[in-house]
Design an enzyme around this catalytic site. Structure first.
Site, short mmCIF file in Angstrom:
data_model
loop_
_atom_site.label_atom_id
_atom_site.label_comp_id
_atom_site.label_asym_id
_atom_site.label_seq_id
_atom_site.Cartn_x
_atom_site.Cartn_y
_atom_site.Cartn_z
N LYS A 159 15.91 -1.76 5.66
CA LYS A 159 15.23 -0.67 6.38
C LYS A 159 13.79 -1.08 6.59
O LYS A 159 12.95 -0.98 5.70
CB LYS A 159 15.29 0.60 5.53
N GLU B 88 -6.23 3.06 -3.45
CA GLU B 88 -5.92 2.00 -2.49
C GLU B 88 -6.21 2.52 -1.08
O GLU B 88 -5.62 3.51 -0.65
CB GLU B 88 -4.45 1.58 -2.59
N CYS C 24 -1.20 -5.97 0.14
CA CYS C 24 -1.10 -5.34 -1.19
C CYS C 24 -2.06 -5.97 -2.18
O CYS C 24 -2.59 -5.29 -3.05
CB CYS C 24 0.34 -5.41 -1.69
N GLY D 182 6.00 -1.16 -0.92
CA GLY D 182 5.27 -0.13 -0.20
C GLY D 182 4.33 0.63 -1.10
O GLY D 182 3.82 0.07 -2.08
N SER D 183 4.11 1.89 -0.79
CA SER D 183 3.10 2.68 -1.51
C SER D 183 3.64 3.23 -2.82
O SER D 183 4.85 3.41 -3.00
CB SER D 183 2.63 3.85 -0.64
N GLU E 276 7.54 -3.20 -5.66
CA GLU E 276 6.33 -3.98 -5.41
C GLU E 276 5.38 -3.04 -4.69
O GLU E 276 5.56 -2.74 -3.52
CB GLU E 276 6.66 -5.21 -4.56
P1 NAI Z 1 5.32 3.88 2.59
O1 NAI Z 1 5.34 3.34 1.22
O2 NAI Z 1 5.61 5.34 2.73
O3 NAI Z 1 6.35 3.04 3.50
C1 NAI Z 1 6.96 1.84 3.10
C2 NAI Z 1 8.44 1.87 3.46
O4 NAI Z 1 9.08 2.92 2.73
C3 NAI Z 1 8.71 2.16 4.93
O5 NAI Z 1 9.85 1.41 5.35
C4 NAI Z 1 9.05 3.63 4.92
O6 NAI Z 1 9.86 4.03 6.00
C5 NAI Z 1 9.81 3.76 3.61
N1 NAI Z 1 9.86 5.11 3.06
C6 NAI Z 1 8.96 6.12 3.20
N2 NAI Z 1 9.35 7.21 2.54
C7 NAI Z 1 10.54 6.91 1.94
C8 NAI Z 1 11.44 7.62 1.11
N3 NAI Z 1 11.21 8.89 0.75
N4 NAI Z 1 12.56 7.00 0.68
C9 NAI Z 1 12.80 5.71 1.02
N5 NAI Z 1 11.98 5.00 1.81
C10 NAI Z 1 10.86 5.57 2.27
O7 NAI Z 1 3.91 3.52 3.22
P2 NAI Z 1 3.14 4.24 4.44
O8 NAI Z 1 3.35 5.72 4.40
O9 NAI Z 1 3.51 3.53 5.68
O10 NAI Z 1 1.63 3.89 4.09
C11 NAI Z 1 0.85 4.74 3.27
C12 NAI Z 1 -0.01 3.95 2.34
O11 NAI Z 1 0.80 3.20 1.45
C13 NAI Z 1 -0.89 2.91 2.96
O12 NAI Z 1 -2.06 3.46 3.44
C14 NAI Z 1 -1.12 1.95 1.84
O13 NAI Z 1 -2.16 2.40 1.01
C15 NAI Z 1 0.17 2.01 1.07
N6 NAI Z 1 1.03 0.86 1.40
C16 NAI Z 1 1.01 -0.19 0.55
C17 NAI Z 1 1.77 -1.30 0.82
C18 NAI Z 1 1.73 -2.46 -0.09
O14 NAI Z 1 2.30 -3.50 0.21
N7 NAI Z 1 1.10 -2.36 -1.23
C19 NAI Z 1 2.60 -1.40 2.04
C20 NAI Z 1 2.58 -0.21 2.85
C21 NAI Z 1 1.80 0.86 2.52
MG MG Z 2 4.75 7.03 3.70
#
Ligand code: NAI
Ligand code: MG
Length: 501
Positions: free
Chosen positions: A198, A404, A307, A251-252, A273
């Site tokens: 995904k 972050e 990250c 992700g977050s 991660e």
């Molecule tokens: P997110 O963590 O919500 O998204 C990452 C992935 O998780 C995407 O594929 C998203 O569709 C999926 N996702 C979202 N909600 C989910 C759920 N309930 N169940 C399963 N999968 C889900 O990150 P987002 O909202 O795009 O970004 C928000 C903040 O997160 C950023 O501003 C940043 O601070 C942090 N982030 C950190 C990352 C890292 O590598 N450390 C990568 C992306 C975001």
């Molecule tokens: Mg999100």
């Protein structure tokens, strides 16, 4: 298909590779299930935006629960009938190697797509594609090397501890390196698992190329599936699905916590991660030229949307002003623009949401009394650009030192002694990475022992290599990506007792 065709003038009219033009013109972006690109059952779609312009240039199918179920069942069938896991190990290796070659041949296409939907600059997209390809090359050697063991036991039995794949693996990825998708799936594939990937909804395209290349490489249909759409629907649907055995998430932290909770009812194994607020520590005996260049690169790289961004810069007081001046000098003339322009050094943030987030944190930094040494505002009107921004006079209790931001915002924190540097470095809920600049070998070792983080770099930063694991401690997650470590997550052992006397 419900998706619309792509306007060819995407991204400031920069010349796209012929492969990219053909890919975009074909349109119909959606899920990839059982070896084919398919729309959603409901016909629902979401827009794909170019972050450099803010313009929607295509649409992609958005999964509902029905589509997730279809993808999971496809992977389940593929796993249960053994079309991949029961291929002999050498043959798995050949096909994975072929995938690596094909990714190399499609490098321009993947780079273009990461620039178009992810806002990567050319150099960073090159790194990301290579990172994915390196991961394939590394893991393609593993199928013949996986093994179980024969534990000591009573004399009347032979006991085998057999290593087996876990089954169907859900891999959920963020938007900051879309073409690194292979790095997320090949560890699982090398162990004989089948995958439902995904990608983040901001960057759905690269995963479709990778899935198609898997077919071309001879990885059977159903072994790698892709579902597109919102996290709360498509992502959550995978996590909750009873036929999925394990989750690999990047992700977050907030989403990570939600996933851990949602995986509980079906007791899935999960690896996390997550983000960081990594300290990048410069002592007064460091090579200041190199330290300044690396400190800058560690926050400006992909506009800080990495990250391991070294977003807390801890500087020993005696060299504080000199180091800040050097970092400012290197950062002042950074050219912002579309990744398609060869002049561009820093690209846009991925979305309006991310730009708003960065602007909000910059306002908070100013309000809480940090000084703006560079930048401090959005750049331009179109697209999602933000100036490289350096805050000095930051105290580790300030919001910009604790949360972050995931943008081009550096928080510079002065310190006096080694003990103080360690205390500040560890005074965070995160523990993904850290950097230390010193020429004192004893100090380097003391720091690497004292800092609570998954990775500590000394006199370098953000190096990665496929055989070397990385991952976090504390709120930065658990489980390790890359190296032999991630094979643990995607295999489990079965104990076989055989009575022989
Ligand atoms: P997110 O963590 O919500 O998204 C990452 C992935 O998780 C995407 O594929 C998203 O569709 C999926 N996702 C979202 N909600 C989910 C759920 N309930 N169940 C399963 N999968 C889900 O990150 P987002 O909202 O795009 O970004 C928000 C903040 O997160 C950023 O501003 C940043 O601070 C942090 N982030 C950190 C990352 C890292 O590598 N450390 C990568 C992306 C975001
Ligand atoms: Mg999100």
């Amino acid at each position: 298909m419900q998706t619309t065709a792509v306007r060819p003038e995407t991204s400031d009219g920069w010349a796209l590779s012929p492969q990219t033009k053909a890919f975009l013109a074909a349109g119909g972006f959606g899920h990839f299930i059982d070896g084919e690109m398919v729309p959603s059952a409901s016909g629902e779609t979401f827009g794909i935006l170019d972050p450099a312009t803010g313009r929607e240039f295509a649409r992609c199918a958005a999964a509902g629960r029905e589509d997730v179920d279809r993808a999971v069942r496809s992977a389940r069938r593929a796993f249960d009938d053994g079309r991949w896991r029961n291929l002999e190990p050498l043959e798995k290796e050949r096909r994975l190697r072929k995938l690596g070659e094909l990714v190399g041949q499609n490098r321009d296409l993947l780079m273009d797509l990461d620039v178009i939907d992810g806002g990567l600059v050319r150099a960073y997209s090159e790194f990301i594609v290579k990172f994915g390809q390196d991961a394939i090359d590394y893991y393609s050697g593993w199928p013949t090397k996986l093994h179980g063991s024969v534990p000591a036991g009573p004399p009347d039995v032979v006991v085998q501890e057999v290593r087996e794949p876990v089954g169907v693996v859900g891999v959920i990825t963020p938007w900051n390196g879309p073409s690194a998708a292979p790095a997320g799936i090949v560890p699982a594939l090398a162990c004989g698992n089948c995958v439902v990937l995904k990608p983040a909804e901001q960057t759905p395209l690269a995963a479709l190329v990778v899935a198609r290349l898997c077919i071309e490489a001879g990885i059977p249909p159903g072994v790698v599936n892709v579902v597109q759409g919102l996290g709360e629907v498509a992502g959550a649907g995978i996590v909750e699905h009873p036929l999925v055995d394990a989750i690999g998430f990047t992700g977050s932290g907030d989403t990570g916590r939600r996933i851990v909770a949602a995986a509980a009812p079906t007791l899935k194994r999960v690896s996390m991660e997550l983000g960081g607020k990594s300290p990048h520590i410069v002592f007064d005996d460091a090579d200041l030229e190199q330290a300044a260049a690396t400190v800058a690169g560690a926050v400006w790289g992909h506009s800080g949307q990495v990250c391991t961004a070294g977003s807390r810069v801890l500087v020993q007081r005696g060299i504080h002003d000199e180091l800040v001046a050097a970092v400012v000098a290197r950062s002042r003339d950074i050219r912002l623009g579309s990744g398609f322009s060869p002049d561009t050094q820093m690209g846009p943030l991925v979305s309006q949401e991310q730009l708003n987030r960065v602007c909000r944190y910059v306002d908070i930094g100013k309000r809480e009394g940090a000084q703006v040494a560079l930048g401090g505002a959005r750049h331009g009107e179109a697209g999602y650009f933000h100036q490289p921004t350096i805050f000095t006079g930051v105290n580790n209790t300030m919001t910009i030192a604790r949360e972050e931001i995931f943008g081009p915002v550096m928080a510079v924190i002065p310190f006096d002694t080694e003990e103080e540097a360690i205390a500040i470095a560890n005074d965070t809920e995160f523990g993904l990475a850290a950097g230390v600049w010193t020429r004192d070998l004893g100090r380097a070792h003391r720091l690497t022992q004292a800092i609570r983080a998954g990775t500590v770099w000394v006199n370098t930063y953000q190096r990665v290599y496929p055989s070397i694991p990385y991952g976090g401690v504390k709120q930065s997650g658990f489980g390790r990506n890359l190296g032999a470590a991630s094979l643990e997550h995607y295999t489990q052992t079965k104990t076989v007792w055989l009575k022989v006397r």
